[in-house]
Design a protein around this motif. Structure first.
Motif, PDB file in Angstrom:
ATOM      1  N   GLY A 254      -5.689  13.380   0.884  1.00 36.04           N
ATOM      2  CA  GLY A 254      -6.678  13.854  -0.076  1.00 36.04           C
ATOM      3  C   GLY A 254      -7.475  12.774  -0.754  1.00 36.04           C
ATOM      4  N   ILE A 255      -7.499  11.564  -0.183  1.00 35.07           N
ATOM      5  CA  ILE A 255      -8.303  10.469  -0.722  1.00 35.07           C
ATOM      6  C   ILE A 255      -9.048   9.824   0.440  1.00 35.07           C
ATOM      7  N   LEU A 256     -10.333   9.545   0.251  1.00 32.92           N
ATOM      8  CA  LEU A 256     -11.114   8.860   1.273  1.00 32.92           C
ATOM      9  C   LEU A 256     -10.701   7.400   1.371  1.00 32.92           C
ATOM     10  N   VAL A 257     -10.744   6.839   2.576  1.00 35.57           N
ATOM     11  CA  VAL A 257     -10.491   5.407   2.731  1.00 35.57           C
ATOM     12  C   VAL A 257     -11.667   4.621   2.163  1.00 35.57           C
TER      13      VAL A 257
ATOM     14  N   ARG B  58     -10.310  -5.390   2.324  1.00 36.74           N
ATOM     15  CA  ARG B  58     -11.038  -4.316   3.008  1.00 36.74           C
ATOM     16  C   ARG B  58     -10.146  -3.631   4.036  1.00 36.74           C
ATOM     17  N   PRO B  59     -10.184  -2.314   4.133  1.00 30.04           N
ATOM     18  CA  PRO B  59      -9.475  -1.627   5.220  1.00 30.04           C
ATOM     19  C   PRO B  59     -10.078  -2.016   6.558  1.00 30.04           C
ATOM     20  N   VAL B  60      -9.236  -2.168   7.589  1.00 31.71           N
ATOM     21  CA  VAL B  60      -9.745  -2.543   8.904  1.00 31.71           C
ATOM     22  C   VAL B  60      -9.693  -1.370   9.886  1.00 31.71           C
TER      23      VAL B  60
ATOM     24  N   LEU C 293      -3.898  -0.514   7.160  1.00 35.44           N
ATOM     25  CA  LEU C 293      -3.922  -1.975   7.279  1.00 35.44           C
ATOM     26  C   LEU C 293      -5.151  -2.537   6.571  1.00 35.44           C
ATOM     27  N   ILE C 294      -4.926  -3.598   5.795  1.00 27.39           N
ATOM     28  CA  ILE C 294      -5.968  -4.192   4.950  1.00 27.39           C
ATOM     29  C   ILE C 294      -6.114  -5.672   5.274  1.00 27.39           C
ATOM     30  N   GLY C 295      -7.345  -6.149   5.386  1.00 26.58           N
ATOM     31  CA  GLY C 295      -7.609  -7.574   5.548  1.00 26.58           C
ATOM     32  C   GLY C 295      -8.012  -8.202   4.227  1.00 26.58           C
ATOM     33  N   LYS C 296      -7.530  -9.427   3.966  1.00 28.59           N
ATOM     34  CA  LYS C 296      -7.809 -10.095   2.693  1.00 28.59           C
ATOM     35  C   LYS C 296      -8.675 -11.349   2.834  1.00 28.59           C
ATOM     36  N   THR C 297      -8.942 -11.764   4.084  1.00 26.06           N
ATOM     37  CA  THR C 297      -9.814 -12.908   4.339  1.00 26.06           C
ATOM     38  C   THR C 297     -10.764 -12.554   5.472  1.00 26.06           C
ATOM     39  N   ASN C 298     -11.857 -13.303   5.572  1.00 26.92           N
ATOM     40  CA  ASN C 298     -12.785 -13.053   6.670  1.00 26.92           C
ATOM     41  C   ASN C 298     -12.099 -13.234   8.016  1.00 26.92           C
TER      42      ASN C 298
END
Length: 287
Positions: A98-101, A129-131, A143-148
């Protein structure tokens, strides 16, 4: 105009459009819509020049963000997230149903990440950012990225099918104990492997199955489409299920239960599992 943030682009593996690259880079304008507005207003300069959202970033550029007096600061979303794994490069969080990414809505996982994760100390740190995506009604691991560099590396793992995703769903009707659904979606190959973990008799639906799902491709709504086409729609699926089999008020019984992959920087094996939601266990108490 007043300069508020400067960003030096590291060397990239492949070019990426400015409006995509800029998401999460600037603290004061972290969203895609904010980046697009800044570009349109001439507030985002690349190597001292105004540009368009179609520009490709290759690496080595200097991006500057300016603001005008009327520019509002980004409003923070206060949403507590369950963090299942985190280091300096990436994180795995639990997304409730019930929550958008991400998207134009204010209440999204994307907008809540900075308040729930520690800032990376790496030189190319960006706003987390979500990948990948999970549908609005789907719960589970994200899964989330924290660096470029980590965002690029994780996207590469997904492209090469080196991230194993496991889902669980409750499906309606009689099913084979296991099988493979190989039905194209939008004229593209789409493959889903499934295994029935347990089956119970249902007065309304005749049979309900707890099913383990391993998609081998990642097409939009693949699992929901495949199970519906197989004659075993997912319980609570209002979009692809038959109207007479609708279940009101309980949501979709689809859960992204685990992720497994080799960490692109530390090379350790990452395996994160999130237990089934309570609504699943009410039907299948043993799980």
């Amino acid at each position: 105009m007043q300069l508020i943030e400067t960003h030096l682009v590291p060397i990239l593996e492949k070019p990426i459009r400015l409006q995509e690259y800029g998401v999460g880079v600037f603290k004061t304008t972290p969203t895609k819509s904010g980046i697009k507005k800044a570009i349109k207003k001439g507030l985002l300069l690349v190597d001292k020049k105004t540009t368009t959202s179609a520009l490709f970033i290759n690496g080595g550029e200097t991006i500057e963000l300016y603001q005008t007096e009327e520019n509002d600061s980004f409003k923070r979303l206060e949403l507590k997230l369950d963090v299942l794994f985190e280091d300096d490069f990436l994180a795995i969080i639990y997304k409730p149903a019930g929550i958008l990414v991400s998207g134009n809505s204010f209440v999204t996982i994307d907008n809540a990440l900075s308040q729930n994760l520690q800032k990376s100390t790496q030189f190319d740190a960006v706003r987390p950012r979500p990948v990948h995506r999970l549908d609005y009604p789907t719960s589970g691991v994200l899964l989330i990225g924290k660096t470029n560099a980590s965002i690029l590396a994780l996207n590469k793992l997904f492209e090469n099918k080196e991230i194993q995703k496991t889902y669980h769903a409750i499906c309606i009707g009689k099913m084979n104990s296991e099988g493979k659904i190989n039905n194209p979606i939008d004229n593209k190959e789409a493959i889903t492997n499934y295994k029935v973990i347990e089956m119970v008799v249902s007065e309304r639906f005749k049979f309900l199955n707890l099913v383990k799902l391993n998609p081998k491709t990642g097409r939009k709504h693949q699992l929901r489409k495949h199970l519906s086409e197989n004659g075993n729609q997912i319980l609570g699926d209002k979009e692809y299920g038959k109207e007479e089999l609708q279940l009101k008020g309980k949501g979709l019984y689809l859960h992204a239960s685990s992720l497994e992959f080799e960490h692109p920087f530390t090379h350790e094996k990452i395996s994160v599992i999130k237990e089934l939601p309570k609504k699943f266990r009410k039907i299948f108490p043993a799980f």
